[in-house]
Scaffold this motif. Structure first.
Motif, PDB file in Angstrom:
ATOM      1  N   GLN A   1      11.135   2.129   9.376  1.00 51.46           N
ATOM      2  CA  GLN A   1      11.794   3.188  10.138  1.00 51.46           C
ATOM      3  C   GLN A   1      10.786   4.136  10.782  1.00 51.46           C
ATOM      4  N   TYR A   2       9.609   4.266  10.160  1.00 55.57           N
ATOM      5  CA  TYR A   2       8.563   5.159  10.663  1.00 55.57           C
ATOM      6  C   TYR A   2       7.759   4.512  11.787  1.00 55.57           C
ATOM      7  N   MET A   3       7.780   3.177  11.828  1.00 49.08           N
ATOM      8  CA  MET A   3       6.986   2.428  12.794  1.00 49.08           C
ATOM      9  C   MET A   3       7.579   2.513  14.209  1.00 49.08           C
ATOM     10  N   PRO A   4       6.780   2.180  15.235  1.00 47.15           N
ATOM     11  CA  PRO A   4       7.334   2.048  16.582  1.00 47.15           C
ATOM     12  C   PRO A   4       8.456   1.008  16.597  1.00 47.15           C
ATOM     13  N   PRO A   5       9.389   1.128  17.531  1.00 50.15           N
ATOM     14  CA  PRO A   5      10.544   0.221  17.563  1.00 50.15           C
ATOM     15  C   PRO A   5      10.136  -1.246  17.588  1.00 50.15           C
ATOM     16  N   GLY A   6      10.821  -2.024  16.758  1.00 50.13           N
ATOM     17  CA  GLY A   6      10.606  -3.468  16.743  1.00 50.13           C
ATOM     18  C   GLY A   6       9.644  -3.957  15.690  1.00 50.13           C
ATOM     19  N   LEU A   7       8.767  -3.084  15.214  1.00 48.59           N
ATOM     20  CA  LEU A   7       7.782  -3.485  14.197  1.00 48.59           C
ATOM     21  C   LEU A   7       8.377  -3.194  12.820  1.00 48.59           C
ATOM     22  N   ASP A   8       9.349  -4.004  12.429  1.00 42.68           N
ATOM     23  CA  ASP A   8      10.147  -3.665  11.247  1.00 42.68           C
ATOM     24  C   ASP A   8      10.078  -4.708  10.140  1.00 42.68           C
ATOM     25  N   ARG A   9       9.069  -5.546  10.169  1.00 42.84           N
ATOM     26  CA  ARG A   9       8.832  -6.475   9.057  1.00 42.84           C
ATOM     27  C   ARG A   9       7.470  -6.127   8.461  1.00 42.84           C
ATOM     28  N   ILE A  10       7.469  -5.814   7.177  1.00 43.62           N
ATOM     29  CA  ILE A  10       6.312  -5.182   6.531  1.00 43.62           C
ATOM     30  C   ILE A  10       5.711  -6.097   5.470  1.00 43.62           C
ATOM     31  N   PHE A  11       4.407  -6.301   5.542  1.00 45.34           N
ATOM     32  CA  PHE A  11       3.659  -7.027   4.501  1.00 45.34           C
ATOM     33  C   PHE A  11       2.706  -6.023   3.863  1.00 45.34           C
ATOM     34  N   PHE A  12       2.822  -5.805   2.554  1.00 40.92           N
ATOM     35  CA  PHE A  12       1.992  -4.813   1.877  1.00 40.92           C
ATOM     36  C   PHE A  12       0.686  -5.413   1.373  1.00 40.92           C
ATOM     37  N   THR A  13      -0.358  -4.607   1.458  1.00 43.05           N
ATOM     38  CA  THR A  13      -1.702  -4.989   1.006  1.00 43.05           C
ATOM     39  C   THR A  13      -2.251  -3.865   0.129  1.00 43.05           C
ATOM     40  N   GLY A  14      -3.527  -3.966  -0.206  1.00 43.98           N
ATOM     41  CA  GLY A  14      -4.135  -2.948  -1.052  1.00 43.98           C
ATOM     42  C   GLY A  14      -5.097  -2.031  -0.333  1.00 43.98           C
ATOM     43  N   SER A  15      -5.348  -2.285   0.974  1.00 46.01           N
ATOM     44  CA  SER A  15      -6.342  -1.477   1.684  1.00 46.01           C
ATOM     45  C   SER A  15      -6.284  -1.794   3.168  1.00 46.01           C
ATOM     46  N   GLY A  16      -7.025  -1.027   3.944  1.00 45.44           N
ATOM     47  CA  GLY A  16      -7.149  -1.313   5.365  1.00 45.44           C
ATOM     48  C   GLY A  16      -7.874  -2.610   5.630  1.00 45.44           C
TER      49      GLY A  16
ATOM     50  N   VAL B   1      -3.211   6.622  -3.982  1.00 49.46           N
ATOM     51  CA  VAL B   1      -3.222   5.298  -4.599  1.00 49.46           C
ATOM     52  C   VAL B   1      -3.601   4.300  -3.507  1.00 49.46           C
ATOM     53  N   PRO B   2      -4.491   3.350  -3.779  1.00 43.70           N
ATOM     54  CA  PRO B   2      -4.844   2.372  -2.746  1.00 43.70           C
ATOM     55  C   PRO B   2      -3.625   1.588  -2.288  1.00 43.70           C
ATOM     56  N   MET B   3      -3.449   1.517  -0.965  1.00 45.66           N
ATOM     57  CA  MET B   3      -2.347   0.738  -0.401  1.00 45.66           C
ATOM     58  C   MET B   3      -2.573   0.548   1.087  1.00 45.66           C
ATOM     59  N   GLY B   4      -2.185  -0.604   1.590  1.00 45.45           N
ATOM     60  CA  GLY B   4      -2.187  -0.863   3.019  1.00 45.45           C
ATOM     61  C   GLY B   4      -0.937  -1.610   3.393  1.00 45.45           C
ATOM     62  N   ALA B   5      -0.726  -1.753   4.688  1.00 39.18           N
ATOM     63  CA  ALA B   5       0.456  -2.487   5.143  1.00 39.18           C
ATOM     64  C   ALA B   5       0.196  -3.075   6.520  1.00 39.18           C
TER      65      ALA B   5
ATOM     66  N   VAL C   1       3.459   1.546  -8.290  1.00 35.89           N
ATOM     67  CA  VAL C   1       2.924   2.908  -8.242  1.00 35.89           C
ATOM     68  C   VAL C   1       2.527   3.275  -6.823  1.00 35.89           C
ATOM     69  N   ALA C   2       1.962   2.323  -6.083  1.00 32.01           N
ATOM     70  CA  ALA C   2       1.615   2.579  -4.690  1.00 32.01           C
ATOM     71  C   ALA C   2       2.875   2.815  -3.854  1.00 32.01           C
ATOM     72  N   CYS C   3       3.919   2.041  -4.113  1.00 33.63           N
ATOM     73  CA  CYS C   3       5.181   2.253  -3.395  1.00 33.63           C
ATOM     74  C   CYS C   3       5.733   3.645  -3.664  1.00 33.63           C
ATOM     75  N   ALA C   4       5.655   4.081  -4.904  1.00 38.13           N
ATOM     76  CA  ALA C   4       6.126   5.432  -5.245  1.00 38.13           C
ATOM     77  C   ALA C   4       5.331   6.484  -4.489  1.00 38.13           C
ATOM     78  N   ALA C   5       4.018   6.297  -4.410  1.00 37.85           N
ATOM     79  CA  ALA C   5       3.174   7.247  -3.682  1.00 37.85           C
ATOM     80  C   ALA C   5       3.498   7.235  -2.195  1.00 37.85           C
ATOM     81  N   ALA C   6       3.729   6.047  -1.641  1.00 37.25           N
ATOM     82  CA  ALA C   6       4.044   5.943  -0.214  1.00 37.25           C
ATOM     83  C   ALA C   6       5.360   6.633   0.109  1.00 37.25           C
TER      84      ALA C   6
ATOM     85  N   GLU D   1       1.902  17.884  -5.430  1.00 38.53           N
ATOM     86  CA  GLU D   1       2.675  17.738  -6.663  1.00 38.53           C
ATOM     87  C   GLU D   1       3.764  16.680  -6.508  1.00 38.53           C
ATOM     88  N   GLU D   2       4.345  16.583  -5.308  1.00 39.65           N
ATOM     89  CA  GLU D   2       5.410  15.604  -5.088  1.00 39.65           C
ATOM     90  C   GLU D   2       4.927  14.181  -5.339  1.00 39.65           C
ATOM     91  N   ILE D   3       3.717  13.891  -4.889  1.00 36.16           N
ATOM     92  CA  ILE D   3       3.155  12.555  -5.089  1.00 36.16           C
ATOM     93  C   ILE D   3       2.793  12.348  -6.552  1.00 36.16           C
TER      94      ILE D   3
END
Length: 477
Positions: free
Chosen positions: A95-110, A288-292, A325-330, A60-62
């Protein structure tokens, strides 16, 4: 029973379409750890959808977060514009990633994440003055999605042979499965990891100049090819070799990310930090489809420092990168993980999961059992002339008995939601055991798909009969 939809127009992915449409397996609802089929039966989800519904179905939260976002901002242009939620989601994921991996590029899938990671690796060496580093190395039986980059570095021949030459400048190292030495290992195999990793250095030294290798991409645990586990020390040794030769190490964590092994990422489990991590699937709980793609900060900084002022540092992206919408789901999914500590829950269930999975040893067809965290692969003996037949029949029989499992070739893969209960784990594996025993007793006939899912077959026949009657009426009108 609901009416059967017209099956003619949809071309199903990675599916034998003619076979499927003769006995369609359709879901109409899902809640918790269960699907509801279109004929109103409950089906225990032993696969977390396709490895993606880690927090259980129907959260329900999502749903609330996604609905509110749709009413507020349904879409914002991804190029030259953005929206606040994109930056919030990136910060939370960093913040969830291992230390140092803190620059994020968003995609739509794996698949998009894998291709993005490969392009970042190639472009990174170019912007840092090493354009000759333009070769990529993957691994046999590796799966990195289905885009051209992913199938090039991937090591599953069936995913490539229909599509021509693909990318040039790609090589592969040996996969990690050694049933002869490590059959029925509980958890990680103890032997052979260092020697296996050293073959990577041998290969690039003998067949390539290491100074021409841009990146090595591997799944820490190979999932789609049938749960292939790395021996102890293997991944750490790969990290050392990459550091020695200036090669970027990419972990494809589309399957292993978000608690599957009892840690946030497999990187955390193995204590090996790559330069780039790809993820998707459980990032939004499959809603919702999303990758990063997460990269080390110095990789991002290199693009910023070495690109012309005012110029686009990375000419790459997607219309749906950081979709609101994907960001909200994430964000809602990350909240669930933080509140319910699903990684810890998975870790706490892993011993029981392992014990029950290995209880299938000695049953008909069972050649090997592999497990780690809340993942198990059950490899079956291949029947001469009928590769995959035993696994497919087992999948159908389990479906009949109310449990969804996944098959790939001659391997059954089990990866339930992290919300699974112990009695449900017991049920998944006892159902597989009963299915294998039944199929063995039935012999050759048990491998015939038409012996299974009679309800679905009758359903199709009935719909076809109605369709024919309509044609007759139209012809005589």
């Amino acid at each position: 029973m609901s009416d059967l939809p017209n099956l003619d127009h949809y071309w199903l992915p990675f599916t034998a379409n003619r076979q499927f449409k003769s006995m369609p397996r359709l879901f109409q609802a899902a809640k918790g750890n269960y699907y509801t089929t279109i004929d109103d039966r409950r089906l225990l989800d032993g696969t977390a959808g396709l490895w993606c519904v880690a927090a259980g179905h129907g959260r329900e939260e999502i749903a609330v977060s996604v609905a509110n976002q749709l009413r507020t901002l349904d879409y914002a242009p991804a190029f030259q514009n953005s929206h606040p939620l994109a930056f919030e989601a990136a910060e939370r994921l960093a913040q969830y990633m291992p230390p140092g991996l803190d620059r994020i590029f968003f995609t739509g899938s794996g698949s998009e994440s894998a291709d993005t990671a490969l392009k970042i690796a190639l472009a990174y060496h170019r912007v840092t003055g090493n354009p000759l580093r333009n070769k990529l190395v993957g691994r046999e039986r590796g799966y990195h999605g289905v885009n051209f980059g992913g199938i090039a570095v991937g090591g599953i021949a069936g995913n490539r042979k229909a599509f021509g030459n693909g990318l040039a400048g790609v090589d592969h190292i040996r996969h990690t499965l050694d049933i002869g030495r490590n059959a029925f290992t509980r958890g990680l195999p103890q032997d052979g990891g260092i020697a296996l990793a050293n073959e990577f250095e041998q290969r690039i030294t003998t067949l390539h100049d290491p100074a021409t290798i841009a990146a090595l991409i591997v799944e820490p645990m190979q999932g789609s090819a049938g749960v292939l586990l790395p021996p102890v020390g293997y991944l750490k040794r790969l990290r050392e070799i990459c550091d020695k030769h200036g090669i970027l190490l990419i972990f494809d964590e589309v399957i292993t990310g978000f608690g599957r092994l009892g840690t946030k990422f497999a990187s955390d489990y193995f204590g090996v930090v790559p330069d780039i991590i790809t993820c998707a699937k459980a990032l939004t709980n499959g809603a919702v489809p999303m990758g990063a793609v997460a990269v080390k900060r110095d990789i991002y900084d290199a693009f910023m420092a070495n690109s012309p002022a005012g110029g686009i540092e990375l000419p790459h992206g997607y219309t749906y990168s950081a979709h609101p919408v994907a960001c909200a789901a994430a964000l809602a999914t990350l909240d669930i993980f933080a509140t319910e500590k699903l990684e810890d829950r998975a870790a706490g269930l892993s011993t029981h999961f392992e014990q029950v999975a290995h209880s299938l040893k000695g049953l008909p067809f069972v050649k090997d059992i592999r497990n780690l965290g809340l993942v198990a692969g059950i490899e079956l003996e291949s029947i001469p002339g009928k590769p995959g037949a035993a696994a497919f029949a087992t999948y159908l029989k389990c479906y009949e008995m109310g449990v969804l499992v996944r098959y790939t070739g001659d391997i059954l893969a089990i990866s339930p939601p992290l919300t699974i209960e112990k009695d449900e784990i017991d049920r998944i594996f006892s159902t597989i055991g009963e299915a294998l025993t039944t199929l063995a007793a039935e012999g050759e006939a048990g491998l015939d798909p038409t012996r299974h899912l009679k309800n679905e077959q009758q359903w199709v026949a009935h719909q076809q009969e109605i369709h024919q009657q309509h044609l007759i009426l139209e012809h005589t009108a």
